[in-house]
Motif scaffolding. Structure first.
Motif, PDB file in Angstrom:
ATOM      1  N   LEU A 252      36.673   5.384  63.444  1.00  0.00           N
ATOM      2  CA  LEU A 252      37.641   6.143  62.651  1.00  0.00           C
ATOM      3  C   LEU A 252      37.171   7.583  62.443  1.00  0.00           C
ATOM      4  O   LEU A 252      37.996   8.504  62.388  1.00  0.00           O
ATOM      5  CB  LEU A 252      37.860   5.466  61.299  1.00  0.00           C
ATOM      6  N   ALA A 253      35.870   7.782  62.364  1.00  0.00           N
ATOM      7  CA  ALA A 253      35.342   9.134  62.137  1.00  0.00           C
ATOM      8  C   ALA A 253      35.677  10.069  63.284  1.00  0.00           C
ATOM      9  O   ALA A 253      35.830  11.280  63.086  1.00  0.00           O
ATOM     10  CB  ALA A 253      33.834   9.077  61.939  1.00  0.00           C
ATOM     11  N   ASP A 254      35.778   9.531  64.491  1.00  0.00           N
ATOM     12  CA  ASP A 254      36.108  10.358  65.652  1.00  0.00           C
ATOM     13  C   ASP A 254      37.610  10.579  65.792  1.00  0.00           C
ATOM     14  O   ASP A 254      38.046  11.255  66.726  1.00  0.00           O
ATOM     15  CB  ASP A 254      35.557   9.714  66.932  1.00  0.00           C
ATOM     16  N   THR A 255      38.394   9.983  64.896  1.00  0.00           N
ATOM     17  CA  THR A 255      39.846  10.157  64.968  1.00  0.00           C
ATOM     18  C   THR A 255      40.413  10.812  63.711  1.00  0.00           C
ATOM     19  O   THR A 255      41.251  11.705  63.805  1.00  0.00           O
ATOM     20  CB  THR A 255      40.539   8.800  65.195  1.00  0.00           C
TER      21      THR A 255
ATOM     22  N   ARG B 288      35.251  12.961  59.382  1.00  0.00           N
ATOM     23  CA  ARG B 288      34.111  12.390  58.671  1.00  0.00           C
ATOM     24  C   ARG B 288      34.330  12.344  57.158  1.00  0.00           C
ATOM     25  O   ARG B 288      33.931  11.403  56.481  1.00  0.00           O
ATOM     26  CB  ARG B 288      32.846  13.210  58.921  1.00  0.00           C
ATOM     27  N   LYS B 289      34.966  13.388  56.615  1.00  0.00           N
ATOM     28  CA  LYS B 289      35.055  13.537  55.165  1.00  0.00           C
ATOM     29  C   LYS B 289      35.789  12.387  54.478  1.00  0.00           C
ATOM     30  O   LYS B 289      35.282  11.845  53.477  1.00  0.00           O
ATOM     31  CB  LYS B 289      35.716  14.867  54.828  1.00  0.00           C
ATOM     32  N   PRO B 290      36.976  11.969  54.949  1.00  0.00           N
ATOM     33  CA  PRO B 290      37.664  10.873  54.259  1.00  0.00           C
ATOM     34  C   PRO B 290      36.843   9.595  54.210  1.00  0.00           C
ATOM     35  O   PRO B 290      36.845   8.885  53.191  1.00  0.00           O
ATOM     36  CB  PRO B 290      38.951  10.684  55.083  1.00  0.00           C
ATOM     37  N   LEU B 291      36.143   9.308  55.294  1.00  0.00           N
ATOM     38  CA  LEU B 291      35.353   8.078  55.330  1.00  0.00           C
ATOM     39  C   LEU B 291      34.130   8.172  54.431  1.00  0.00           C
ATOM     40  O   LEU B 291      33.723   7.177  53.818  1.00  0.00           O
ATOM     41  CB  LEU B 291      34.932   7.789  56.769  1.00  0.00           C
ATOM     42  N   MET B 292      33.534   9.342  54.351  1.00  0.00           N
ATOM     43  CA  MET B 292      32.402   9.524  53.450  1.00  0.00           C
ATOM     44  C   MET B 292      32.825   9.291  51.999  1.00  0.00           C
ATOM     45  O   MET B 292      32.153   8.577  51.237  1.00  0.00           O
ATOM     46  CB  MET B 292      31.809  10.926  53.612  1.00  0.00           C
ATOM     47  N   LEU B 293      33.945   9.867  51.608  1.00  0.00           N
ATOM     48  CA  LEU B 293      34.430   9.689  50.231  1.00  0.00           C
ATOM     49  C   LEU B 293      34.807   8.235  49.956  1.00  0.00           C
ATOM     50  O   LEU B 293      34.530   7.701  48.873  1.00  0.00           O
ATOM     51  CB  LEU B 293      35.623  10.615  49.978  1.00  0.00           C
TER      52      LEU B 293
ATOM     53  N   PRO C 188      25.801   6.530  58.026  1.00  0.00           N
ATOM     54  CA  PRO C 188      26.086   7.076  59.358  1.00  0.00           C
ATOM     55  C   PRO C 188      26.933   8.340  59.328  1.00  0.00           C
ATOM     56  O   PRO C 188      26.781   9.204  60.191  1.00  0.00           O
ATOM     57  CB  PRO C 188      26.819   5.929  60.069  1.00  0.00           C
ATOM     58  N   MET C 189      27.824   8.480  58.342  1.00  0.00           N
ATOM     59  CA  MET C 189      28.621   9.702  58.267  1.00  0.00           C
ATOM     60  C   MET C 189      27.740  10.907  57.946  1.00  0.00           C
ATOM     61  O   MET C 189      27.938  11.999  58.486  1.00  0.00           O
ATOM     62  CB  MET C 189      29.712   9.565  57.194  1.00  0.00           C
ATOM     63  N   ALA C 190      26.749  10.716  57.077  1.00  0.00           N
ATOM     64  CA  ALA C 190      25.836  11.816  56.761  1.00  0.00           C
ATOM     65  C   ALA C 190      25.081  12.268  58.001  1.00  0.00           C
ATOM     66  O   ALA C 190      24.942  13.470  58.272  1.00  0.00           O
ATOM     67  CB  ALA C 190      24.863  11.386  55.669  1.00  0.00           C
ATOM     68  N   ILE C 191      24.610  11.320  58.785  1.00  0.00           N
ATOM     69  CA  ILE C 191      23.853  11.654  59.994  1.00  0.00           C
ATOM     70  C   ILE C 191      24.762  12.269  61.043  1.00  0.00           C
ATOM     71  O   ILE C 191      24.375  13.198  61.764  1.00  0.00           O
ATOM     72  CB  ILE C 191      23.154  10.394  60.531  1.00  0.00           C
TER      73      ILE C 191
ATOM     74  N   ARG D 109      30.308  11.576  69.268  1.00  0.00           N
ATOM     75  CA  ARG D 109      29.102  11.552  68.455  1.00  0.00           C
ATOM     76  C   ARG D 109      29.188  10.534  67.325  1.00  0.00           C
ATOM     77  O   ARG D 109      28.189   9.911  66.952  1.00  0.00           O
ATOM     78  CB  ARG D 109      28.810  12.942  67.898  1.00  0.00           C
ATOM     79  N   GLY D 110      30.366  10.372  66.747  1.00  0.00           N
ATOM     80  CA  GLY D 110      30.516   9.390  65.679  1.00  0.00           C
ATOM     81  C   GLY D 110      30.249   7.982  66.171  1.00  0.00           C
ATOM     82  O   GLY D 110      29.562   7.195  65.517  1.00  0.00           O
ATOM     83  N   VAL D 111      30.790   7.654  67.358  1.00  0.00           N
ATOM     84  CA  VAL D 111      30.578   6.323  67.924  1.00  0.00           C
ATOM     85  C   VAL D 111      29.113   6.098  68.255  1.00  0.00           C
ATOM     86  O   VAL D 111      28.542   5.033  67.971  1.00  0.00           O
ATOM     87  CB  VAL D 111      31.454   6.129  69.183  1.00  0.00           C
ATOM     88  N   VAL D 112      28.470   7.099  68.857  1.00  0.00           N
ATOM     89  CA  VAL D 112      27.065   6.963  69.238  1.00  0.00           C
ATOM     90  C   VAL D 112      26.184   6.820  68.006  1.00  0.00           C
ATOM     91  O   VAL D 112      25.293   5.953  67.948  1.00  0.00           O
ATOM     92  CB  VAL D 112      26.621   8.168  70.095  1.00  0.00           C
ATOM     93  N   THR D 113      26.422   7.663  67.007  1.00  0.00           N
ATOM     94  CA  THR D 113      25.650   7.549  65.770  1.00  0.00           C
ATOM     95  C   THR D 113      25.901   6.204  65.098  1.00  0.00           C
ATOM     96  O   THR D 113      24.970   5.545  64.620  1.00  0.00           O
ATOM     97  CB  THR D 113      26.004   8.688  64.795  1.00  0.00           C
TER      98      THR D 113
END
Length: 489
Positions: free
Chosen positions: A91-94, A97-102, A140-143, A413-417
């Motif tokens: 989801l982070a790659d689509t 990052r911010k919504p998922l972190m929150l 993972p979102m932070a990284i 990068r989101g998927v790999v991380t």
């Protein structure tokens, strides 16, 4: 944007959503400083929780009971974290990052409050799962965000900043955990997360801005459900085998068989899914495959140490919870020191593989010392062992993750991380199950958890199992391709 092959020097550029240049300073006072601060506080939420609980396990067991079930406080958290990471990463790659972190911070906050009000060990275990689902997004979102806005050379220093959060938490967490345990206020171990979560959410909301091109996406719910079910059954079989049922019993065989079938079904579904929750191409590239195995081993080693070292010292020689926690804290003090200097002194000069091999040597040395002295416990020896292991982990975990991130572009990068963090979480979840099974088997044969000598024997057996896990991890380090980081022209 990046070199995709893992046998060539790699270059990266920053995320398209956050313009940067290699000349900018890396630090809290730089242009990207507010974002770095937000990442550090968000990581701190997870780090404090990871280090605060182990020292209070004896106090929790005294009030709620269920000593044989206490490994589930760690394994259910790690399982929930592990199985949710791939979903969040995709989801982070689509959606960004911010919504998922929150979302992750909010879910972790809810789980923490529920844990604080838990009335029994099963309830506490269930609420730890909620915490794990939140942590599956935050860490993972932070990284990933750090990978987006910093170059390869800068990431070593950034990883040092983030790792320093674990170092600080390794002191603050056990200290608070030991203090709350001694005051019989173990529930505050979870309530202390409330202000941290609120601060982390506010900093992310205010400081991190991203521009994401919105597009339609299809969440792989079937794959996520199969993965969750398969890993739950496999870990359940390992943890409860020999305890709730015999290893050779029909129940044990059925649990492992169904888990294996579901895992095979997951692989088949992922091969045909339009947007797989865990793309199989992650396993087809040698660099990503070996760094994933390294993460798997690192996760197992960390959980084996953090789960058993404090209890080992408290029961064997009567160390106060605070002292036992501080001995373990040496592990995460060595980590940020090594991570901070890993770029400038090691992988930018000698490559990622050499750096990882040096780290594995230190890790094996520290574990070997712990194993040799396990039957004659001393706080100083344990602290030195943990510090050396922390140095080793700092040269293994951070450089291998940076190598994986640097081999792909922003859209992957989101998927790999996430895959790397998933491997570490699975390593921790499976590790705590295996180590729990080893400890329980030794306890049953040595007189039970009420005998100090039995606890020492159980901890010694776990340390040997950790050494075996580290040796297997070293094999993955040797198989890692030779890659060298280089700055973009």
């Amino acid at each position: 944007m990046v070199a995709a092959r893992d046998d060539l020097a790699m270059t990266v550029t920053a995320s398209p959503s956050t313009p940067t240049s290699t000349s900018e300073a890396v630090g809290l006072r730089s242009e990207r400083g507010p974002v770095l601060l937000a990442l550090m506080v968000s990581t701190g939420v997870i780090a404090v929780d990871a280090t605060i609980l182990a020292t209070a396990v004896p106090s929790i067991v005294r009030e709620l009971g269920g000593f044989s079930a206490f490994p589930w406080l760690f394994s259910v958290y790690l399982l929930a974290q592990a199985v949710s990471v791939p979903v969040y990463a995709k989801l982070a790659d689509t959606v960004g990052r911010k919504p998922l972190m929150l979302f992750g911070i909010a879910l972790f906050l809810l789980g923490s409050v529920l844990c604080g009000f838990a009335w029994s060990m099963p309830a506490l275990i269930a609420f730890r799962a909620v915490q794990g689902l939140g942590a599956g997004a935050v860490q993972p979102m932070a990284i990933t965000i750090a990978g987006d806005i910093y170059t390869v050379a800068e990431r070593a220093r950034v990883q040092g900043y983030i790792a320093s959060v674990w170092g600080a938490s390794s002191v603050v967490g056990p200290a608070l955990g030991g203090l709350f345990a001694q005051l019989h206020l173990w529930r505050w171990i979870f309530f202390v997360n409330v202000p941290l979560c609120l601060l982390a959410g506010a900093l992310i909301w205010r400081n991190f801005q991203e521009r994401v091109e919105r597009r339609e996406h299809r969440v792989d719910y079937t794959g996520a459900a199969l993965l969750t079910s398969a890993m739950t059954l496999l870990i359940l079989g390992v943890l409860e085998g020999g305890q709730a049922w015999a290893w050779s019993s029909p129940t044990s065989i059925a649990v492992f068989a169904v888990g294996a079938v579901l895992f095979v079904a997951f692989v088949l579904v992922e091969r045909r899914a339009a947007e797989p929750v865990l793309p199989l191409w992650v396993l087809s590239r040698r660099l990503l495959r070996t760094t994933g195995l390294l993460a798997l081993g690192v996760g197992a080693v960390i959980i084996g140490l953090t789960s058993y070292v404090p209890t080992y010292l408290q029961v064997s020689i009567g160390s106060p919870p605070l002292v036992a926690g501080l001995a373990l804290a040496a592990l995460t003090l060595g980590w940020p020191i090594a991570a901070t200097f890993s770029g400038r002194l090691f992988y930018m000069r000698y490559g990622f593989r050499t750096t990882v091999l040096i780290g594995m040597g230190l890790l094996l040395l520290g574990i070997a010392l712990l194993v040799v002295r396990a039957q004659t416990p001393q706080v100083a020896v344990v602290a030195v062992s943990c510090f050396v292991m922390g140095l080793g982990l700092g040269l293994v975990a951070s450089p291998s993750l940076i190598a994986a991130q640097a081999s792909v572009g922003w859209e992957e990068r989101g998927v790999v991380t996430g895959a790397n963090m998933f491997a570490r979480s699975i390593g921790s979840a499976v590790g705590v199950a295996v180590f729990g099974a080893v400890a329980n088997a030794v306890l049953d044969a040595s007189g039970g958890p009420n005998e100090a000598s039995a606890v020492v024997d159980a901890a010694a057996a776990v340390f040997v199992a950790v050494l075996v896990a580290a040796l297997l991890t070293a094999a993955a380090a040797f198989a890692m391709p030779r890659v060298h980081a280089s700055e973009p022209a």
